[in-house]
Write an enzyme that holds these catalytic residues in place. Structure first.
Site: not given
Ligand SMILES: NC(=O)c1ccc[n+]([C@@H]2O[C@H](COP(=O)([O-])OP(=O)(O)OC[C@H]3O[C@@H](n4cnc5c(N)ncnc54)[C@H](O)[C@@H]3O)[C@@H](O)[C@H]2O)c1
Length: 274
Positions: A170, A174, A203, A205
């Site tokens: 991961y 990233k 975040i 979520t």
């Molecule tokens: N939430 C955090 O703390 C956090 C921190 C740093 C980075 N991120 C990154 O932010 C981005 C958004 O995360 P989020 O918190 O909104 O997560 P989330 O889990 O709420 O949303 C991610 C979405 O991606 C979709 N997804 C997964 N695999 C997929 C695929 N192969 N094709 C299409 N859709 C797919 C899922 O169905 C989900 O709806 C992600 O890339 C995550 O790695 C999140």
């Protein structure tokens, strides 16, 4: 008059917040591979007055991303492309993390770089996790930035066997997202468009909550306590950063990353964690 199209890939917590912020007056194409989620999110947005088109996509599939980009272009002028789809370390094994978080981002940058409108902008959601790993060599960085997306997972530096745990894959993916954005920037520039990334901290979520409840949760809470903000971020914090990167205030910004982590990386990197 052609309508402006805002593309939101990933209908999770951040995708929804960014859709609400960018959506008014636009045609919003919301894409995800979770059909049930897609239905409920697009139904909810429609109920709030947004003009929404749902689309099924698997970002790790080249054909699926090609079809999504064509769909977006058929709706009007593609002015904003926001890639939030991702899998976190508690959600998937190493190969799936690399396929979605590394290849998926590369495919989206490549295919949407062919359809984005002049004056348009893109944002890829990376992660502060990418800021905690050491850089690769200059040669590997160049390959990661510029290799055709379909060849990316065959590069020796990106081979699944190099990663002993999903968390390692991961943070690598990233980190590599930032390189892909740098590689995509001049290509998007040929169409008069810009592209940047955001590296969020923790975040609130569904994904963020799952990570906080997982085996890294205690460490993440310590990092948050050592940070300036001393809180988890809200999806709206990321939507505000995306608004800057998608709008005219950032017209001179392309190919770079905005770390939106409440000060976690700065605190950890300067020894505040103890
Ligand atoms: N939430 C955090 O703390 C956090 C921190 C740093 C980075 N991120 C990154 O932010 C981005 C958004 O995360 P989020 O918190 O909104 O997560 P989330 O889990 O709420 O949303 C991610 C979405 O991606 C979709 N997804 C997964 N695999 C997929 C695929 N192969 N094709 C299409 N859709 C797919 C899922 O169905 C989900 O709806 C992600 O890339 C995550 O790695 C999140």
């Amino acid at each position: 008059m052609a309508r402006n199209v805002v593309v939101i890939i990933g209908a999770g917590g951040m995708g929804q917040a960014i859709a609400r912020r960018q959506g008014p007056g636009a045609r919003v194409l919301v894409a995800d591979f979770d059909g049930e989620l897609l239905e409920s999110v697009t139904g909810g947005l429609r109920g709030e007055g947004y003009e929404v088109t749902p689309a099924a996509v698997d970002v790790s599939s080249p054909d699926s991303v090609v079809a999504l980009a064509e769909r977006a272009a058929s709706l009007g002028e593609v002015r904003a492309v926001v890639h939030t789809a991702g899998l976190s370390p508690v959600q998937a094994p190493v190969p799936a993390i690399l396929a979605v978080d590394l290849l998926g981002v590369a495919l989206v940058l490549e295919e949407f770089g062919k359809v984005v409108a002049s004056g348009g902008a893109g944002v890829v959601i990376a992660s502060m996790a990418g800021h905690f790993r050491p850089p690769v060599s200059d040669e590997d960085a160049l390959r990661l930035a510029t290799a055709p997306a379909r060849e990316l997972l065959s590069l020796p530096v990106a081979e699944a066997s190099r990663f002993s745990a999903p968390g390692e894959a991961y943070s690598f993916a990233k980190y590599a997202n930032l390189l892909r954005v740098r590689g995509a920037s001049p290509v998007w520039g040929e169409r008069g468009a810009r592209v940047n990334s955001i590296s969020p901290g923790v975040i609130a979520t569904p994904m963020g909550q799952a990570e906080l409840s997982g085996e890294s949760g205690a460490g993440m809470r310590m990092m948050i306590d050592a940070s300036n903000a001393k809180r988890v971020g809200a999806p709206a914090d990321i939507a505000a950063a995306a608004d800057f990167l998608l709008g005219p205030s950032s017209g001179f910004v392309s190919g770079t990353d905005l770390l939106v982590d409440g000060g976690v990386v700065a605190a950890v990197r300067t020894g505040r964690l103890g």
